[in-house]
Design an enzyme around this catalytic site. Structure first.
Site, PDB file in Angstrom:
ATOM      1  N   TYR A   1       2.428   5.013  -5.064  1.00 63.66           N
ATOM      2  CA  TYR A   1       2.538   3.806  -4.235  1.00 63.66           C
ATOM      3  C   TYR A   1       1.416   2.821  -4.610  1.00 63.66           C
ATOM      4  O   TYR A   1       1.668   1.636  -4.835  1.00 63.66           O
ATOM      5  CB  TYR A   1       2.456   4.186  -2.755  1.00 63.66           C
ATOM      6  CG  TYR A   1       2.542   3.021  -1.813  1.00 63.66           C
ATOM      7  CD1 TYR A   1       3.767   2.539  -1.372  1.00 63.66           C
ATOM      8  CD2 TYR A   1       1.395   2.390  -1.348  1.00 63.66           C
ATOM      9  CE1 TYR A   1       3.844   1.463  -0.501  1.00 63.66           C
ATOM     10  CE2 TYR A   1       1.456   1.313  -0.479  1.00 63.66           C
ATOM     11  CZ  TYR A   1       2.687   0.849  -0.055  1.00 63.66           C
ATOM     12  OH  TYR A   1       2.754  -0.215   0.792  1.00 63.66           O
TER      13      TYR A   1
ATOM     14  N   TYR B   1      -2.754 -11.101   2.463  1.00 60.33           N
ATOM     15  CA  TYR B   1      -1.932  -9.895   2.592  1.00 60.33           C
ATOM     16  C   TYR B   1      -2.748  -8.687   2.166  1.00 60.33           C
ATOM     17  O   TYR B   1      -3.310  -8.662   1.079  1.00 60.33           O
ATOM     18  CB  TYR B   1      -0.700 -10.047   1.709  1.00 60.33           C
ATOM     19  CG  TYR B   1       0.426  -9.058   1.930  1.00 60.33           C
ATOM     20  CD1 TYR B   1       0.295  -7.951   2.759  1.00 60.33           C
ATOM     21  CD2 TYR B   1       1.640  -9.235   1.304  1.00 60.33           C
ATOM     22  CE1 TYR B   1       1.340  -7.064   2.946  1.00 60.33           C
ATOM     23  CE2 TYR B   1       2.696  -8.364   1.486  1.00 60.33           C
ATOM     24  CZ  TYR B   1       2.535  -7.282   2.308  1.00 60.33           C
ATOM     25  OH  TYR B   1       3.570  -6.404   2.490  1.00 60.33           O
TER      26      TYR B   1
ATOM     27  N   TRP C   1      12.710  -4.901  -5.395  1.00 62.05           N
ATOM     28  CA  TRP C   1      11.447  -4.227  -5.083  1.00 62.05           C
ATOM     29  C   TRP C   1      11.681  -3.091  -4.088  1.00 62.05           C
ATOM     30  O   TRP C   1      11.169  -1.986  -4.257  1.00 62.05           O
ATOM     31  CB  TRP C   1      10.427  -5.222  -4.535  1.00 62.05           C
ATOM     32  CG  TRP C   1       9.116  -4.595  -4.193  1.00 62.05           C
ATOM     33  CD1 TRP C   1       8.698  -4.194  -2.955  1.00 62.05           C
ATOM     34  CD2 TRP C   1       8.060  -4.253  -5.091  1.00 62.05           C
ATOM     35  NE1 TRP C   1       7.448  -3.643  -3.027  1.00 62.05           N
ATOM     36  CE2 TRP C   1       7.031  -3.666  -4.333  1.00 62.05           C
ATOM     37  CE3 TRP C   1       7.879  -4.392  -6.459  1.00 62.05           C
ATOM     38  CZ2 TRP C   1       5.838  -3.215  -4.900  1.00 62.05           C
ATOM     39  CZ3 TRP C   1       6.689  -3.948  -7.020  1.00 62.05           C
ATOM     40  CH2 TRP C   1       5.689  -3.362  -6.250  1.00 62.05           C
TER      41      TRP C   1
ATOM     42  N   HIS D   1       1.568  -0.985  -6.598  1.00 61.47           N
ATOM     43  CA  HIS D   1       0.998  -2.207  -6.049  1.00 61.47           C
ATOM     44  C   HIS D   1      -0.105  -2.773  -6.941  1.00 61.47           C
ATOM     45  O   HIS D   1      -0.327  -3.983  -6.959  1.00 61.47           O
ATOM     46  CB  HIS D   1       0.513  -1.987  -4.615  1.00 61.47           C
ATOM     47  CG  HIS D   1       1.643  -2.007  -3.636  1.00 61.47           C
ATOM     48  ND1 HIS D   1       2.454  -0.909  -3.427  1.00 61.47           N
ATOM     49  CD2 HIS D   1       2.109  -2.998  -2.854  1.00 61.47           C
ATOM     50  CE1 HIS D   1       3.378  -1.235  -2.538  1.00 61.47           C
ATOM     51  NE2 HIS D   1       3.194  -2.497  -2.175  1.00 61.47           N
TER      52      HIS D   1
END
Length: 105
Positions: A18, A41, A76, A22
């Protein structure tokens, strides 16, 4: 500026993957987020749970709709499906909003 928070579960043993995905987020995905008015973000984790926070310069409703209408976001989400579980809100097609219970300015 509206704020938005969401959470999801990372599949067992998939946290490093993960993070890797990113670290190498697609440029076109970054463009979608920026065009949706999303800034500041960040994503945090505790064990297999992740918590995301961002600010919406154009409002939460705009950001949700822009992302929901994007084929890049669909791509995505499909790409991330093997590493995480995120149930989308059927009313908005976006991550379910967490409700704010405290804010200190």
């Amino acid at each position: 500026m509206e704020r938005f928070a969401w959470k999801a579960i990372i599949h067992e043993g998939k946290l490093e993957e993960y993070k890797k995905r990113h670290d190498t987020i697609w440029p076109e995905m970054k463009t979608v987020l920026k065009n949706a008015g999303i800034s500041n973000y960040s994503i945090w984790n505790l064990g297999n749970e992740v918590f995301g926070y961002f600010e919406c310069e154009k409002g939460v409703d705009f950001a949700e709709k822009y992302q929901t209408d994007s084929p890049i976001v669909d791509k995505w989400n499909a790409y991330m499906k093997d590493v995480m579980t995120m149930v989308l809100d059927p009313a908005t097609g976006a991550q379910p909003k967490m409700q704010q219970v405290f804010y200190l300015e």
